[in-house]
Design an enzyme around this catalytic site. Structure first.
Site, PDB file in Angstrom:
ATOM      1  N   ASN A  23       1.817   4.073  -6.368  1.00 42.62           N
ATOM      2  CA  ASN A  23       1.337   3.325  -5.204  1.00 42.62           C
ATOM      3  C   ASN A  23       1.509   1.835  -5.435  1.00 42.62           C
ATOM      4  O   ASN A  23       1.481   1.360  -6.564  1.00 42.62           O
ATOM      5  CB  ASN A  23      -0.126   3.636  -4.917  1.00 42.62           C
ATOM      6  CG  ASN A  23      -0.603   2.976  -3.639  1.00 42.62           C
ATOM      7  OD1 ASN A  23      -1.092   1.857  -3.656  1.00 42.62           O
ATOM      8  ND2 ASN A  23      -0.431   3.660  -2.519  1.00 42.62           N
ATOM      9  N   HIS A  24       1.649   1.107  -4.331  1.00 48.16           N
ATOM     10  CA  HIS A  24       2.025  -0.311  -4.400  1.00 48.16           C
ATOM     11  C   HIS A  24       1.032  -1.163  -3.606  1.00 48.16           C
ATOM     12  O   HIS A  24       1.417  -1.947  -2.742  1.00 48.16           O
ATOM     13  CB  HIS A  24       3.442  -0.461  -3.831  1.00 48.16           C
ATOM     14  CG  HIS A  24       4.207  -1.605  -4.381  1.00 48.16           C
ATOM     15  ND1 HIS A  24       4.134  -2.870  -3.855  1.00 48.16           N
ATOM     16  CD2 HIS A  24       5.081  -1.683  -5.410  1.00 48.16           C
ATOM     17  CE1 HIS A  24       4.934  -3.676  -4.521  1.00 48.16           C
ATOM     18  NE2 HIS A  24       5.526  -2.982  -5.481  1.00 48.16           N
ATOM     19  N   THR A  25      -0.254  -1.020  -3.907  1.00 52.02           N
ATOM     20  CA  THR A  25      -1.289  -1.780  -3.201  1.00 52.02           C
ATOM     21  C   THR A  25      -1.486  -3.152  -3.846  1.00 52.02           C
ATOM     22  O   THR A  25      -1.548  -3.271  -5.069  1.00 52.02           O
ATOM     23  CB  THR A  25      -2.613  -1.002  -3.210  1.00 52.02           C
ATOM     24  OG1 THR A  25      -2.467   0.176  -2.411  1.00 52.02           O
ATOM     25  CG2 THR A  25      -3.757  -1.837  -2.653  1.00 52.02           C
ATOM     26  N   GLY A  46       0.767  -1.243   0.000  1.00 49.00           N
ATOM     27  CA  GLY A  46       0.000   0.000   0.000  1.00 49.00           C
ATOM     28  C   GLY A  46       0.791   1.282   0.000  1.00 49.00           C
ATOM     29  O   GLY A  46       0.216   2.368   0.077  1.00 49.00           O
TER      30      GLY A  46
END
Length: 688
Positions: A524-526, A413
């Protein structure tokens, strides 16, 4: 003890205190705010941080408790104090006088004791014109000079005068103390940004915030107490001072104490000009563009005709004077009111500590609480901690700040920056200068900025707003302190939650803080698992892409310069690809067809990725303005005792891999001073 010198601001989360903290920060002071939050909100501190771009340390302390206050003085090198803390409602003070005497006087005694024992000698005191009482009882005392005899008529004013006397007595006993006693008149207005302002709890005691609440629809009408005074329109005359001018007066007083040690002196802070109640009403109506109802009632006990300040002493000695008139104050108040109709109290918003209890710099803020679409955001990494759809969590998340800081966290996230994805060999050239970053021991490259990564940084804020009943926004900001990159970035991350559309939109904007140029690629890294409540992995979910054309990569996942079809995953034109325990394995950068440029926000938000799950009866669509999007099936997501591999699938929009080393793409990731980097992405959830 910290080495930095600090200015301690008691009551700094309140109306006048918060505006003064902003002026102090902009003048180069480092501030610590102390407030018990009994009649204020921490949200003002979070907003001050974004407004100034600086961390503002905060301690929730009641001045009536000596031990925690003393510890604060032990822990920080406090150089000066601005004292705003205290109960302040005149009418209330007549109902609970003992509470006022105890809180205001005992709290100040404790503060002075701590100052004395820690050799802190400078204090600017927030006094009040109420110490004069009814100055009209004397001839030739309007406008009111500092030499006017005092005679407060209510417990609030009496506590202020008692505190003044305490300071004068302490100064008499020890001339090394320096006290600036500021008697101010009627503060009005708000910061021109509309970010901070007056947030009265309950019914406002003062004219302007009451008018604002009538105008915005929170109260039915304005009551004018008496129209038979000897003034141009029969209503009382008061000296209204813009709160920003007032805040600057405190800064001027502090600088005076720094220049003239051993001072103990009183100064009036006002405009020197009187305005009647009805004149103020008309000025406010002019500012907002319409009239609203008012009713004249009987005079209020204790009100007098004219209370206007004589400010010559402050003008001559502090080299301070007001610059903003009542019209400007009305305009600024209305902007604050329109942007924040309920002040800092916003329905559908909740916040909890995410790190140590009492650490206000580490919180999780929930937007859309109580609706069918709730998003939880943390200061750490401006992280999406959770997305809850129809009561069910649909993303891989951890429980607290400690877990997110652990090296096993695969950026769940997180805001990834200042440069997402890979940089070959951790090196690149900008303006003829070769930059070398600390590389990964595994493959000799830099991934997600390496040791400079945003995911472990504390973002300032957020500023939370509720522009419509079903929409919330939260702004986070991070300014690089130390970085291996050639210039520091100031990065704003704005989240927008729409509970009706079940959409989370994320907007990124970065500028160079100072001079020079640097690389920028933020995203973003969700990780999504729509069936998380039934299945620990993404098995059974189905995926589709706008196009399965992507960058061909070598064994270090760096681009070869060619494009390739990844046929193991379906496009929007095909039946979706079902995810099994092992297939497909995706860790590729796909192309969206959108142009690569430094600020892509003018491009349309284009759907590029869809994930669905029939058991959960849910779909998520990822849209972006970016030229590429990396898709991971989470095959190396293994958080001990928490998650196994393939616990989620991530779609990470951004620029081309290693664009900073590719002449064709480099201009989209090299940010010079004076220009802006930006992009948008969105996650939209739909019921199947």
């Amino acid at each position: 003890m910290s080495e930095d010198k600090y200015c301690l601001v008691t009551g700094g989360a309140g109306y006048i205190g918060s505006h003064t903290v902003v002026e102090l920060c902009e003048a180069g002071y480092k501030c610590i705010v102390v407030d018990n939050l009994s009649n204020s909100s921490y949200e003002s501190v979070a907003r001050m941080e974004l407004l100034t771009g600086q961390e503002i340390k905060f301690a929730k302390i009641d001045l009536c408790e000596l031990e925690p206050l003393n510890k604060l003085f032990d822990d920080y090198k406090i150089d000066s104090v601005l004292h705003f803390a205290g109960l302040k409602a005149v009418g209330e003070s007549t109902q609970i006088p003992l509470t006022y005497y105890f809180n205001n006087i005992v709290g100040t005694i404790n503060l002075l004791e701590c100052m004395k024992s820690h050799d802190v000698k400078k204090l600017v005191f927030s006094s009040s014109a109420t110490v004069y009482g009814d100055a009209t009882r004397f001839e030739n005392m309007i406008p009111i000079p500092e030499t006017c005899p005092t005679g407060p008529t209510n417990p609030y004013g009496k506590t202020k005068l008692t505190i003044e006397d305490m300071m004068r007595d302490l100064h008499f006993s020890d001339k090394s103390f320096s006290f600036a006693i500021l008697r101010y008149f009627n503060p009005i207005g708000a910061h021109p940004s509309g970010v901070i302002g007056e947030d009265p709890l309950g019914i406002p005691n003062n004219l302007l915030p009451f008018m604002a609440q009538v105008a915005i629809g929170r109260r039915p009408k304005l009551y004018v107490f008496g129209d038979d005074y000897d003034s141009v329109d029969g209503t009382p005359i008061r000296d209204y001072i813009h709160v920003v001018d007032l805040a600057k007066g405190h800064l001027a007083a502090l600088k005076y104490l720094e220049k003239y040690a051993g001072t103990c002196r009183e100064w009036n802070l006002g405009t020197g000009h009187g305005t009647t109640v009805l004149q103020m009403y008309r000025a406010f109506c002019d500012a907002i563009g319409f009239n609203f109802e008012y009713v004249v009632t009987a005079r209020r006990d204790g009100d007098v005709l004219n209370l206007t300040a004589k400010c010559d002493r402050a003008t001559n000695e502090l080299e301070w004077k007001t610059e903003l008139d009542v019209n400007k104050a009305c305009v600024d108040l209305w902007k604050w009111t329109q942007d924040n109709p309920f002040g800092y109290q916003i329905k559908g918003v909740d916040s909890k500590f995410f790190g140590d209890k009492g650490d206000f710099s580490s919180r999780v803020v929930s937007l859309g609480k109580g609706t069918s679409f709730e998003v939880k955001l943390a200061n750490l990494g401006a992280t999406i901690v959770d997305i809850v759809v129809n009561g069910c969590s649909v993303v891989a998340s951890l429980d607290n700040e400690t877990e997110y800081k652990d090296q096993s966290n695969p950026f769940f996230g997180a805001t990834v920056g200042p440069y997402a994805n890979r940089i070959a060999n951790g090196t690149f050239e900008i303006n003829g200068k070769r930059i070398q970053l600390t590389v990964s021991k595994e493959d000799g490259n830099v991934v997600h900025s390496g040791i400079n990564s945003y995911h472990s940084k504390k973002f300032l804020g957020p500023i939370v707003k509720n522009p419509e009943a079903h929409i919330w926004t939260a702004d986070f900001k991070y300014v690089d302190e130390e970085t291996e990159f050639p210039a520091r970035l100031s990065t704003l991350v704005r989240y927008k939650v729409d509970s009706e559309k079940k959409t989370l939109t994320v907007e990124y904007e970065s500028k160079v803080a100072g001079q020079g140029s640097t690389g920028a690629n933020i995203t973003n890294h969700t990780y999504f698992n729509l069936n998380k409540f039934n299945e620990a992995t993404i098995k059974g979910s189905k995926v589709q892409l706008i196009d399965n054309t992507g960058l061909e990569v070598n064994n270090k996942l760096l681009p070869t310069g060619n494009l390739k079809k990844y046929t193991q995953v379906a496009t929007f034109n095909d039946s979706p690809t079902e995810i099994t325990e092992k297939e497909p394995v995706l860790d590729f950068c796909f192309v969206s067809g959108l142009p690569a440029k430094l600020d892509t926000r003018s491009s349309p938000l284009t759907p590029v990725f869809k994930l669905s799950n029939e058991d959960a009866k849910l779909e998520v669509e990822v849209a972006t303005t970016e030229p590429t999007f990396q898709v991971y099936t989470g095959d190396y997501v293994d958080v001990k005792d928490k998650y196994e591999n393939r616990a989620g699938i991530c779609c990470e929009p951004g620029r081309y891999i290693d664009a900073v080393n590719n002449p064709e793409w480099k201009s989209s990731v090299v940010l010079p001073a004076g220009e802006t980097y930006g992009h948008k992405l969105s996650y939209t959830f739909r019921t199947l």
